[in-house]
Design a protein around this motif. Structure first.
Motif, mmCIF file in Angstrom:
data_model
loop_
_atom_site.group_PDB
_atom_site.id
_atom_site.type_symbol
_atom_site.label_atom_id
_atom_site.label_comp_id
_atom_site.label_asym_id
_atom_site.label_seq_id
_atom_site.Cartn_x
_atom_site.Cartn_y
_atom_site.Cartn_z
ATOM 1 N N PRO A 100 46.851 36.110 38.604
ATOM 2 C CA PRO A 100 45.305 36.276 38.151
ATOM 3 C C PRO A 100 45.306 36.808 36.481
ATOM 4 N N ALA A 101 44.174 36.853 35.972
ATOM 5 C CA ALA A 101 44.164 37.200 34.726
ATOM 6 C C ALA A 101 44.710 38.593 34.421
ATOM 7 N N ALA A 102 44.373 39.485 35.173
ATOM 8 C CA ALA A 102 44.994 40.673 34.728
ATOM 9 C C ALA A 102 44.705 41.713 36.127
ATOM 10 N N ARG A 103 45.330 42.864 36.135
ATOM 11 C CA ARG A 103 45.328 43.352 37.643
ATOM 12 C C ARG A 103 44.440 44.916 37.180
ATOM 13 N N ILE A 104 43.454 45.351 38.228
ATOM 14 C CA ILE A 104 42.860 46.490 38.176
ATOM 15 C C ILE A 104 43.191 47.422 39.294
ATOM 16 N N ALA A 136 37.918 39.533 43.254
ATOM 17 C CA ALA A 136 37.825 37.786 43.388
ATOM 18 C C ALA A 136 36.845 37.011 42.534
ATOM 19 N N ASP A 137 35.681 37.533 42.800
ATOM 20 C CA ASP A 137 34.334 36.721 42.057
ATOM 21 C C ASP A 137 34.961 36.726 40.168
ATOM 22 N N GLY A 138 35.413 37.944 39.953
ATOM 23 C CA GLY A 138 35.671 37.984 38.663
ATOM 24 C C GLY A 138 37.345 37.353 38.104
ATOM 25 N N GLY A 139 37.891 36.799 39.083
ATOM 26 C CA GLY A 139 39.009 36.222 38.736
ATOM 27 C C GLY A 139 40.371 37.276 38.412
ATOM 28 N N VAL A 140 40.166 38.438 38.877
ATOM 29 C CA VAL A 140 41.418 39.331 38.869
ATOM 30 C C VAL A 140 41.778 39.821 40.043
#
Length: 263
Positions: A100-104, A136-140
């Motif tokens: 994914p683009a990044a992790r939160i 998931a909706d935000g691609g992270v």
């Protein structure tokens, strides 16, 4: 395995300016870093320094922190995840080969005295299902981090790797994975073998610091020789985060860490 320094700790003493830590990480050969809370950070300037150095933000924390245990704080949790998604994508738009683009990152918050453990767990699982859908909706990707912390005799609700794996398994969403912090696991009394006995496929990031002291591997009581062989045996292919306070100059600290990790 790729190493990811936490610039909130590893470079802080030698590079008080936050943005300079990206340049220092680049000079040391890193292409990604971990950070913590983001609302006090100069995001536009971070985007610029990421473009300048090519050093992406591998993970950042949902901000503000709020309890997964208490339903009254769930709206804050979900709002923090929504707000973090575009920030995470901005500061990690070019990282290659890392999913994914990044992790939160989210922690559970403290347990609630008098509330049944099963109800606390149900509250955590419920809000994480909603948060995972937002991620998931935000691609992270969302990371649950077990943290061993005690305030006023009250322990964090999810404080061990085993507990964290149980929660991630119960949520059962591909956008939620575990951040396994070896230091917090050691504070909870977990050995490497106990922490990584199974379900390693649910772990997306591993962070290291020695116990006690939370300094670089090789300064405390843990025997690091078995960690990476165990992770490889269990099929872990992710990164290793360096989230420790160095006791040595950075070049020497990194050399000591690599030696003890077997890298």
């Amino acid at each position: 395995m790729k190493l990811i320094p936490c610039i909130e700790m590893l470079y802080k003493a030698e590079h008080p300016d936050f943005l300079d830590r990206f340049r220092a990480a680049q000079a040391d050969g890193f292409d990604a870093v971990d950070t913590w809370l983001w609302r006090d950070k100069p995001i536009d300037a971070m985007v610029d320094v990421v473009a300048e150095t090519g050093v992406q933000v591998f993970s950042l924390c949902a901000d503000p922190r709020a309890s997964l245990v208490q339903p009254a704080e769930h709206a804050t949790v979900l709002g923090a995840v929504r707000d973090a998604v575009p920030v995470a994508r901005r500061v990690n738009s070019q990282l290659k080969g890392a999913g994914p683009a990044a992790r939160i990152i989210l922690a559970s918050g403290f347990s609630v005295p008098g509330l049944a453990e099963a109800e606390q767990r149900a509250n955590i699982v419920g809000v994480l299902r909603e948060a995972a859908r937002i991620a998931a909706d935000g691609g992270v990707e969302l990371l649950l981090e077990p943290v061993h912390m005690v305030i006023g005799g009250n322990l964090m609700a999810v404080h061990s790797v085993r507990q964290g794996l149980d929660i991630v398994e119960a949520v059962d969403h591909p956008a939620l994975r575990l951040l396994a912090d070896v230091y917090h696991g050691a504070v909870s009394g977990e050995t490497f073998a106990q922490a990584f006995a199974d379900r390693t496929e649910l772990i997306s990031h591993v962070q290291v610091a020695d116990f006690e002291g939370r300094h670089e591997p090789g300064t405390g009581q843990l025997d690091w020789s078995g960690l990476l062989p165990l992770l490889r045996q269990r099929g872990y292919t992710g990164a290793i985060g360096l989230e420790y306070l160095p006791t040595l100059p950075i070049d020497q600290s990194l050399a000591l860490t690599r030696r003890h990790l077997g890298l």
